[in-house]
Design an enzyme around this catalytic site. Sequence first.
Site, short mmCIF file in Angstrom:
data_model
loop_
_atom_site.label_atom_id
_atom_site.label_comp_id
_atom_site.label_asym_id
_atom_site.label_seq_id
_atom_site.Cartn_x
_atom_site.Cartn_y
_atom_site.Cartn_z
CG HIS A 127 -1.62 0.73 1.07
ND1 HIS A 127 -1.51 2.53 1.79
CD2 HIS A 127 -3.12 0.72 1.24
CE1 HIS A 127 -2.92 2.80 1.67
NE2 HIS A 127 -3.78 2.42 1.31
CG ASP A 204 1.27 -2.51 5.67
OD1 ASP A 204 -0.06 -2.36 7.35
OD2 ASP A 204 1.27 -1.14 5.27
CD GLN A 207 -6.38 -4.57 4.54
OE1 GLN A 207 -7.56 -5.31 4.43
NE2 GLN A 207 -6.65 -3.31 3.48
CE LYS A 230 -6.87 -0.61 6.49
NZ LYS A 230 -7.90 -0.22 5.72
CB CYS A 368 -3.80 3.24 -1.63
SG CYS A 368 -5.17 4.60 -1.35
#
Length: 410
Positions: A127, A204, A207, A230, A368
Amino acid sequence: MTLLQPLDVEKIRKDFPVLGIQMNGKPLVYLDNAATTQKPLSVIEVMNDFYHNRYATVNRGVYSLSQQATDACDQVRLKCQKFINAKKTAEIIFTKGTTEGVNLVATGYGRKFLKAGDEVIISAMEHHANLVPWQQVCLEKGAKLQVIPMNDDGELLMEEFQKLLSSKTKIVAVAHISNALGTINPVKEIIRLAHQSGAVIFIDGAQSAAHMKIDVQDLDCDFFAFSGHKTFGPTGIGVLYGKMEHLEAMDPYEFGGDMIKSVTFTETTFAKSPKKFEAGTPPIAQIIGLGPALDYLQTTGFDRIASHEHELLQLATKRLSEIPGIKIIGTASRKASLVSFVADFAHPHDIGTILDQEGIAIRTGQHCAQPVMDRFGVLATARASFAFYNTKEEVNFFADSLKKVKEVFQ
Ligand code: 7TS
């Protein structure tokens, strides 16, 4: 082997008021969970109650209202520590979200320790949030940004990663799960290899944190970031985990109140982590709202969440594969529950607009992740991303509606 008790999805849906609304005259089918997730009543109510009955600043007041708000925030920091199994609460930094987590490390660690000739490795599926901050710090420092390539299924080429690693590699920053493809990356192996080369590793987790149990000690990552919004919590709050040794060595990211030990006009000494990285009045209500969101995930259980979401993914993959002209982008063998796709009969934006008339919310565009689109030779994709409150009926309705889109355009 104990059998997994399936989720009572209908019961769960009642906890999320927005899932009961109508959109364009149809029941809302919310399939944009990779962008942001809906909030359970427990989150809404705790924030409402805070603003109604308990609102005050934190860390400063001698009065009880402020002390209670401070205690409530401290409790959530403890919850976050347990949620990702960090060793200490001091390793949990509250941020605005994953984006700020990356920027904090790229600035506080990267800017301090990177030198000309050093290398930072990211992956081809990042991303922009886990790409641009590293690119910019590399440009500033004269370091080189290297990229792990991927195959046509959207899986990282681990042999290529090994070839990129060298004594020049100082930082590796990789997504746990790709938001554009759904690929679950082999992060444990990536972390092991990065450490073997003497690099620090940033994961990261934007997700992954809502879909699988995160154990930062088991992963042995140096940094891990995720977003509250999220993970069924509020916007404006996120978590950055860092190993204590790094947090101690890093420079602060922002300067101001609440992050200092002492200040004169000539010099400042900084507080220890996490305060060192949390300048200014924090997002108090959002921190307090994050607590019940993490509780909701824990109580629901990641094994049951994963099993239900995997069924949704399998059904969506099967149904979409049966529609001629649709191509799924991202076909990794280990995938999270999202399907990114293009169609030869309609532009992703048209697909999104027509599905919206059916009450279905999906995201269309570049997600993105422009380099991912370039890699697959597409300008954009349509993306449906599922959460544990989605049903098979919703997935079937989504696939049936896609067939209708096809009829409109043919
Ligand atoms: N990293 C990944 C892998 C993401 O998917 C996102 C947001 C971010 C970082 C940034 O998170 P933020 O909370 O700081 O914005 N992804 C998406 C998406 O896929 N659609 O909208 C936001």
